[in-house]
Write a protein that holds these residues in place. Structure first.
Motif, PDB file in Angstrom:
ATOM      1  N   GLY A 162      28.331 -42.083  31.410  1.00  0.00           N
ATOM      2  CA  GLY A 162      26.921 -42.387  31.208  1.00  0.00           C
ATOM      3  C   GLY A 162      26.555 -42.441  29.741  1.00  0.00           C
ATOM      4  O   GLY A 162      27.030 -41.641  28.941  1.00  0.00           O
ATOM      5  N   VAL A 163      25.694 -43.393  29.393  1.00  0.00           N
ATOM      6  CA  VAL A 163      25.202 -43.530  28.024  1.00  0.00           C
ATOM      7  C   VAL A 163      23.713 -43.843  28.041  1.00  0.00           C
ATOM      8  O   VAL A 163      23.193 -44.375  29.020  1.00  0.00           O
ATOM      9  CB  VAL A 163      25.936 -44.641  27.234  1.00  0.00           C
ATOM     10  N   VAL A 164      23.045 -43.522  26.936  1.00  0.00           N
ATOM     11  CA  VAL A 164      21.673 -43.966  26.752  1.00  0.00           C
ATOM     12  C   VAL A 164      21.743 -45.414  26.285  1.00  0.00           C
ATOM     13  O   VAL A 164      22.480 -45.734  25.341  1.00  0.00           O
ATOM     14  CB  VAL A 164      20.930 -43.086  25.720  1.00  0.00           C
ATOM     15  N   ARG A 165      20.999 -46.270  26.956  1.00  0.00           N
ATOM     16  CA  ARG A 165      20.999 -47.709  26.665  1.00  0.00           C
ATOM     17  C   ARG A 165      20.747 -47.967  25.178  1.00  0.00           C
ATOM     18  O   ARG A 165      19.847 -47.399  24.589  1.00  0.00           O
ATOM     19  CB  ARG A 165      19.913 -48.379  27.503  1.00  0.00           C
ATOM     20  N   ALA A 166      21.574 -48.791  24.567  1.00  0.00           N
ATOM     21  CA  ALA A 166      21.454 -49.269  23.185  1.00  0.00           C
ATOM     22  C   ALA A 166      21.687 -48.181  22.138  1.00  0.00           C
ATOM     23  O   ALA A 166      21.419 -48.383  20.976  1.00  0.00           O
ATOM     24  CB  ALA A 166      20.107 -49.957  22.948  1.00  0.00           C
ATOM     25  N   PHE A 167      22.198 -47.017  22.521  1.00  0.00           N
ATOM     26  CA  PHE A 167      22.485 -45.968  21.556  1.00  0.00           C
ATOM     27  C   PHE A 167      23.875 -46.179  20.975  1.00  0.00           C
ATOM     28  O   PHE A 167      24.802 -46.541  21.694  1.00  0.00           O
ATOM     29  CB  PHE A 167      22.394 -44.589  22.222  1.00  0.00           C
ATOM     30  N   LYS A 168      24.018 -45.978  19.678  1.00  0.00           N
ATOM     31  CA  LYS A 168      25.310 -46.093  19.015  1.00  0.00           C
ATOM     32  C   LYS A 168      25.925 -44.709  18.878  1.00  0.00           C
ATOM     33  O   LYS A 168      25.268 -43.775  18.429  1.00  0.00           O
ATOM     34  CB  LYS A 168      25.163 -46.728  17.634  1.00  0.00           C
ATOM     35  N   HIS A 169      27.193 -44.571  19.269  1.00  0.00           N
ATOM     36  CA  HIS A 169      27.872 -43.281  19.245  1.00  0.00           C
ATOM     37  C   HIS A 169      28.865 -43.155  18.103  1.00  0.00           C
ATOM     38  O   HIS A 169      29.413 -42.094  17.873  1.00  0.00           O
ATOM     39  CB  HIS A 169      28.601 -43.061  20.577  1.00  0.00           C
ATOM     40  N   GLY A 170      29.128 -44.227  17.413  1.00  0.00           N
ATOM     41  CA  GLY A 170      30.113 -44.234  16.335  1.00  0.00           C
ATOM     42  C   GLY A 170      31.179 -45.272  16.641  1.00  0.00           C
ATOM     43  O   GLY A 170      31.363 -45.683  17.784  1.00  0.00           O
ATOM     44  N   THR A 171      31.888 -45.701  15.621  1.00  0.00           N
ATOM     45  CA  THR A 171      32.851 -46.789  15.759  1.00  0.00           C
ATOM     46  C   THR A 171      33.898 -46.515  16.835  1.00  0.00           C
ATOM     47  O   THR A 171      34.095 -47.334  17.739  1.00  0.00           O
ATOM     48  CB  THR A 171      33.548 -47.054  14.411  1.00  0.00           C
ATOM     49  N   ASP A 172      34.555 -45.385  16.774  1.00  0.00           N
ATOM     50  CA  ASP A 172      35.617 -45.093  17.739  1.00  0.00           C
ATOM     51  C   ASP A 172      35.079 -44.909  19.150  1.00  0.00           C
ATOM     52  O   ASP A 172      35.644 -45.433  20.113  1.00  0.00           O
ATOM     53  CB  ASP A 172      36.396 -43.841  17.325  1.00  0.00           C
TER      54      ASP A 172
ATOM     55  N   ASP B 288      32.232 -46.091  20.401  1.00  0.00           N
ATOM     56  CA  ASP B 288      31.719 -47.358  20.930  1.00  0.00           C
ATOM     57  C   ASP B 288      32.858 -48.281  21.363  1.00  0.00           C
ATOM     58  O   ASP B 288      32.752 -48.987  22.363  1.00  0.00           O
ATOM     59  CB  ASP B 288      30.822 -48.048  19.905  1.00  0.00           C
ATOM     60  N   ARG B 289      33.963 -48.259  20.624  1.00  0.00           N
ATOM     61  CA  ARG B 289      35.127 -49.060  21.015  1.00  0.00           C
ATOM     62  C   ARG B 289      35.688 -48.553  22.351  1.00  0.00           C
ATOM     63  O   ARG B 289      36.041 -49.328  23.230  1.00  0.00           O
ATOM     64  CB  ARG B 289      36.199 -48.996  19.917  1.00  0.00           C
ATOM     65  N   TRP B 290      35.755 -47.238  22.502  1.00  0.00           N
ATOM     66  CA  TRP B 290      36.219 -46.619  23.749  1.00  0.00           C
ATOM     67  C   TRP B 290      35.291 -46.993  24.902  1.00  0.00           C
ATOM     68  O   TRP B 290      35.742 -47.354  25.986  1.00  0.00           O
ATOM     69  CB  TRP B 290      36.302 -45.107  23.550  1.00  0.00           C
ATOM     70  N   LEU B 291      33.985 -46.938  24.653  1.00  0.00           N
ATOM     71  CA  LEU B 291      33.015 -47.323  25.691  1.00  0.00           C
ATOM     72  C   LEU B 291      33.145 -48.803  26.049  1.00  0.00           C
ATOM     73  O   LEU B 291      32.967 -49.172  27.217  1.00  0.00           O
ATOM     74  CB  LEU B 291      31.595 -47.010  25.235  1.00  0.00           C
ATOM     75  N   ASP B 292      33.445 -49.649  25.080  1.00  0.00           N
ATOM     76  CA  ASP B 292      33.641 -51.076  25.374  1.00  0.00           C
ATOM     77  C   ASP B 292      34.796 -51.281  26.346  1.00  0.00           C
ATOM     78  O   ASP B 292      34.740 -52.149  27.220  1.00  0.00           O
ATOM     79  CB  ASP B 292      33.880 -51.869  24.087  1.00  0.00           C
ATOM     80  N   THR B 293      35.846 -50.470  26.204  1.00  0.00           N
ATOM     81  CA  THR B 293      36.967 -50.531  27.158  1.00  0.00           C
ATOM     82  C   THR B 293      36.467 -50.207  28.562  1.00  0.00           C
ATOM     83  O   THR B 293      36.805 -50.902  29.527  1.00  0.00           O
ATOM     84  CB  THR B 293      38.076 -49.540  26.750  1.00  0.00           C
ATOM     85  N   LEU B 294      35.655 -49.173  28.673  1.00  0.00           N
ATOM     86  CA  LEU B 294      35.096 -48.812  29.983  1.00  0.00           C
ATOM     87  C   LEU B 294      34.121 -49.865  30.495  1.00  0.00           C
ATOM     88  O   LEU B 294      34.073 -50.143  31.698  1.00  0.00           O
ATOM     89  CB  LEU B 294      34.392 -47.456  29.904  1.00  0.00           C
ATOM     90  N   ARG B 295      33.358 -50.469  29.594  1.00  0.00           N
ATOM     91  CA  ARG B 295      32.414 -51.519  30.012  1.00  0.00           C
ATOM     92  C   ARG B 295      33.148 -52.708  30.638  1.00  0.00           C
ATOM     93  O   ARG B 295      32.682 -53.285  31.614  1.00  0.00           O
ATOM     94  CB  ARG B 295      31.575 -51.979  28.832  1.00  0.00           C
ATOM     95  N   LEU B 296      34.271 -53.074  30.056  1.00  0.00           N
ATOM     96  CA  LEU B 296      35.062 -54.173  30.611  1.00  0.00           C
ATOM     97  C   LEU B 296      35.510 -53.872  32.034  1.00  0.00           C
ATOM     98  O   LEU B 296      35.738 -54.781  32.829  1.00  0.00           O
ATOM     99  CB  LEU B 296      36.276 -54.466  29.730  1.00  0.00           C
TER     100      LEU B 296
END
Length: 98
Positions: free
Chosen positions: A52-62, A64-72
């Motif tokens: 779970g994440v707060v919509r449009a919140f940035k967590h940091g480069t690493d 956010d990249r990890w979350l992008d993997t989960l988003r896919l």
């Protein structure tokens, strides 16, 4: 200057964005999966788990990249605020959050 906006090319034309949070993110993991998830890779390896994440919140480069993997993999559940995320965790609608 903004410390809470989401930076993009259009906004870069009129604003300067400063990252105000420089600390380590901690993950809160549901007790029913915590014994099996001690690292980010453990979470990725369990395809039924949702983060779970707060919509449009940035967590940091690493992170956010990890979350992008989960988003896919369609494994990220977005919410409007942190309170909603904690309720989803309690109700087992998500398995972890930052």
């Amino acid at each position: 200057m903004s410390v809470s906006g989401i930076q993009n090319d259009e906004r870069d034309k009129f604003a300067w964005f400063a990252t105000y949070l420089t600390m380590k993110n901690y993950a809160v993991v549901s007790s029913h999966v915590a014994p099996k998830v001690t690292r980010a890779d453990d979470f990725i390896a369990m395809p039924r788990l949702k983060f779970g994440v707060v919509r449009a919140f940035k967590h940091g480069t690493d992170q956010d990249r990890w979350l992008d993997t989960l988003r896919l993999q369609q494994r990220v559940e977005e919410s409007a605020d942190a309170g909603t995320l904690f309720n989803k965790l309690k109700d087992r609608r998500i398995d972890a959050l930052f």
